[in-house]
Design a protein around this motif. Structure first.
Motif, short mmCIF file in Angstrom:
data_model
loop_
_atom_site.label_atom_id
_atom_site.label_comp_id
_atom_site.label_asym_id
_atom_site.label_seq_id
_atom_site.Cartn_x
_atom_site.Cartn_y
_atom_site.Cartn_z
N VAL A 98 25.90 -94.46 27.20
CA VAL A 98 26.96 -93.48 26.91
C VAL A 98 26.43 -92.12 26.49
N ARG A 99 25.14 -92.03 26.18
CA ARG A 99 24.59 -90.75 25.71
C ARG A 99 24.80 -89.61 26.71
N PRO A 100 24.59 -89.83 28.03
CA PRO A 100 24.84 -88.72 28.96
C PRO A 100 26.31 -88.30 29.02
N SER A 101 27.20 -89.16 28.57
CA SER A 101 28.64 -88.88 28.63
C SER A 101 29.21 -88.43 27.29
N LEU A 102 28.34 -88.16 26.32
CA LEU A 102 28.82 -87.85 24.97
C LEU A 102 29.71 -86.61 24.96
N GLY A 103 29.31 -85.56 25.67
CA GLY A 103 30.07 -84.31 25.65
C GLY A 103 31.47 -84.49 26.20
N ILE A 104 31.60 -85.06 27.40
CA ILE A 104 32.91 -85.25 28.00
C ILE A 104 33.73 -86.26 27.20
N GLY A 105 33.06 -87.27 26.63
CA GLY A 105 33.78 -88.26 25.82
C GLY A 105 34.40 -87.65 24.58
N VAL A 106 33.64 -86.78 23.89
CA VAL A 106 34.16 -86.10 22.71
C VAL A 106 35.29 -85.15 23.09
N ALA A 107 35.13 -84.45 24.22
CA ALA A 107 36.19 -83.55 24.68
C ALA A 107 37.48 -84.31 24.99
N LEU A 108 37.35 -85.48 25.62
CA LEU A 108 38.53 -86.29 25.92
C LEU A 108 39.20 -86.80 24.65
N SER A 109 38.42 -87.07 23.63
CA SER A 109 38.99 -87.63 22.40
C SER A 109 39.51 -86.57 21.44
N THR A 110 39.28 -85.29 21.72
CA THR A 110 39.77 -84.22 20.86
C THR A 110 40.67 -83.25 21.63
N VAL A 111 40.09 -82.54 22.58
CA VAL A 111 40.86 -81.58 23.37
C VAL A 111 41.97 -82.28 24.15
N ALA A 112 41.61 -83.37 24.83
CA ALA A 112 42.60 -84.07 25.64
C ALA A 112 43.72 -84.65 24.79
N VAL A 113 43.39 -85.14 23.59
CA VAL A 113 44.43 -85.66 22.69
C VAL A 113 45.39 -84.56 22.30
N THR A 114 44.86 -83.39 21.95
CA THR A 114 45.71 -82.26 21.55
C THR A 114 46.63 -81.84 22.69
N VAL A 115 46.07 -81.70 23.89
CA VAL A 115 46.87 -81.30 25.05
C VAL A 115 47.93 -82.36 25.36
N SER A 116 47.53 -83.63 25.29
CA SER A 116 48.45 -84.72 25.60
C SER A 116 49.63 -84.74 24.63
N VAL A 117 49.35 -84.54 23.35
CA VAL A 117 50.43 -84.50 22.36
C VAL A 117 51.40 -83.36 22.67
N GLY A 118 50.85 -82.18 22.96
CA GLY A 118 51.69 -81.02 23.23
C GLY A 118 52.55 -81.19 24.47
N VAL A 119 51.94 -81.66 25.57
CA VAL A 119 52.67 -81.83 26.83
C VAL A 119 53.73 -82.92 26.69
N THR A 120 53.34 -84.07 26.11
CA THR A 120 54.29 -85.17 25.94
C THR A 120 55.46 -84.76 25.05
N ALA A 121 55.17 -84.08 23.95
CA ALA A 121 56.23 -83.65 23.03
C ALA A 121 57.20 -82.70 23.71
N THR A 122 56.67 -81.74 24.46
CA THR A 122 57.54 -80.77 25.14
C THR A 122 58.44 -81.44 26.16
N CYS A 123 57.88 -82.32 26.96
CA CYS A 123 58.67 -83.00 27.99
C CYS A 123 59.74 -83.90 27.37
N LEU A 124 59.37 -84.67 26.35
CA LEU A 124 60.33 -85.59 25.75
C LEU A 124 61.40 -84.85 24.97
#
Length: 492
Positions: free
Chosen positions: A82-108
């Motif tokens: 998983v070491r080569p994927s650390l950057g994208i993994g952290v981005a998915l667990s922080t940036v992607a979570v934030t975007v997902s919350v915002g998009v889901t909240a707006t649509c719902l």
């Protein structure tokens, strides 16, 4: 006493049926969690009549189960993978979570007419992918280590920011400009606590001679649970501390590591079974019917809009190919985590929380059927499936304290480059020697001309001083063959 006896009997029967259901679900191609949900419904108020409607207890048990699931995930994750994927993994667990919350909240907010705070709460509950589902499903698909590593890192870390967001939105805490800084502190402090306790735990387990083999798995899991408690008491992320501590311990040279991993996997399965049976017990058929439309709408928003957009934005700095982005979007599996998170607002008595829990029930079923059953097909269509991949060689150690030595057990897996080399070509460091080889159920003492084969199990006796170098050499030959040293492979 009669009540306890009955409860233990029912619990044992549920676990046995759930264990057998794993085999049946694999044969039928159905995700096993759906079977667990069905078991819960069958013994609940609509089936055998067992009524369970305690959100506080469900939340507490669910959080405890989540800690054990993250412990198992950390202990079974290979850092080298998983070491080569650390950057994208952290981005998915922080940036992607934030975007997902915002998009889901707006649509719902617009589609279901939810007020903004409740819509944001739905988004936070649904933003986190499920560690148990990712660890159990993706490792057998034959997809590249970069993709699987990204999803493993994401599912191990993103529970923490989602949990923090749900707690904030479920309480009367005022949200202001300081809130993002507190989130950053909680995540950073949780990671540091996990690193510290994981390192100290590994150091202690290597140096302390315990009187029984079974105590090593107990002590290892206890360190991870202690990391959660320490993190929570320090007002940091206990969930992140748990996963990081498990990751450190799982990649340390622990005594009886194989036994520890097996024990943790058993606890992980038990936790998954308990979580989904609890949700099935908690579900009421009459309420679930009313939640079908909101649940399906939320699932569609998450699967077709929020997840793809969040992955796209998180992956931009890392130049992830579009095929991998599509797979990452589709592989955002949901399961145990939304169940636990949905119980938090219900325990707080938040208006609309009951509908959220029922919608999660519907959403988990829908997304599990749609995503879980089509992931292998998606991997093949996108050209990401490489078929069965070789597994990394497992080296288990048992301390021989009175002799100042270590006994290493090595099983040569399919695809290992150890296959076909002569014993002398292992070139183990001074202080280490292969004492026994087991092949096709028969053991023999090897000679210099013995050629090792796939599925051989070898016993290596090494001094404690040479143990680390011996294990590194075995891993290097496993990955690069007899010329590992000349190819720059050192087994780290």
């Amino acid at each position: 006493m009669n009540g306890l006896t009955l409860a233990l009997g029912i619990g044992a029967a549920v676990v046995l049926v759930a264990v057998l259901a794993v085999r049946v679900s694999v044969r039928l191609g159905l995700p096993s969690l759906l079977v667990y949900l069905g078991i819960g419904v069958a013994i609940g108020e609509a089936g055998l009549g067992i009524r369970f409607d305690n959100p506080q207890l469900t939340q507490a048990l669910g959080l405890a189960a989540l800690v054990l699931i993250l412990t198992e995930g950390g202990l079974t994750t290979r850092w080298a993978d998983v070491r080569p994927s650390l950057g994208i993994g952290v981005a998915l667990s922080t940036v992607a979570v934030t975007v997902s919350v915002g998009v889901t909240a707006t649509c719902l907010h617009f589609f279901l007419g939810l007020d903004w705070k409740l819509a944001a709460l739905w988004g936070a509950v649904l933003a986190s992918t499920d560690a148990a589902a990712v660890f159990s499903v993706l490792r057998g698909l034959g997809v590249s280590k970069r993709v699987v590593g990204s999803l493993e890192i994401e599912s191990g870390i993103n529970d923490a920011p989602s949990y923090i967001a749900v707690v904030v939105l479920s309480t009367s805490v005022t949200i202001d400009w300081v809130s993002p800084l507190l989130v950053v502190y909680e995540l950073a402090a949780g990671a540091v606590i996990g690193l510290g306790l994981g390192w100290l735990g590994a150091l202690a387990l290597r140096r302390v001679a315990l009187p029984a083999t079974g105590l090593y798995p107990l002590a290892t899991v206890a360190v991870c649970v202690a990391a959660f408690s320490t993190g929570q008491l320090a007002h940091a992320s206990g969930l992140l501390a748990t996963y990081v501590a498990g990751l450190v311990l799982g990649n340390s040279r622990l005594p009886h590591r194989g036994d520890t991993v097996s024990f943790a996997e058993g606890l992980g399965w038990l936790s998954q079974i308990g979580l989904f049976v609890l949700l099935g017990l908690f579900a009421s058929p009459s309420r679930v019917l009313d939640a079908v439309v909101p649940g399906v709408v939320a699932a569609a928003v998450l699967l077709l809009l929020a997840r793809p957009l969040s992955v796209f934005l998180a992956a931009q700095p890392f130049r992830v190919p579009w095929r991998e982005q599509v797979f990452l979007s589709w592989a955002g599996l949901r399961g145990a985590v939304p169940i636990v998170l949905a119980m938090i607002p219900l325990s707080e008595g938040l208006p609309g929380a009951r509908q959220l829990v029922d919608a999660v029930f519907v959403l988990v079923i829908v997304l599990t059927l749609v995503q879980g059953s089509t992931l292998p097909l998606f991997a093949r269509i996108l050209g990401l499936s490489k078929g069965a991949q070789s597994t990394q060689v497992e080296v288990d150690a048992a301390p021989l304290d009175e002799l100042g030595a270590e006994l290493l057990t090595v099983k040569i897996p399919k695809g290992s480059r150890i296959h076909g080399i002569y014993l002398t070509e292992l070139r183990l460091p001074p202080g280490a020697t292969v004492s026994l080889v087991t092949r096709d159920g028969e053991a023999f003492t090897p000679e210099a001309t013995t050629r090792l084969q796939t599925n051989d199990q070898i016993l290596v006796v090494t001094t404690q001083k040479a143990r680390s170098a011996t294990e590194r050499r075995i891993r290097a030959v496993d990955r690069a063959g007899r010329y590992a040293r000349w190819r720059g492979e050192h087994g780290d």
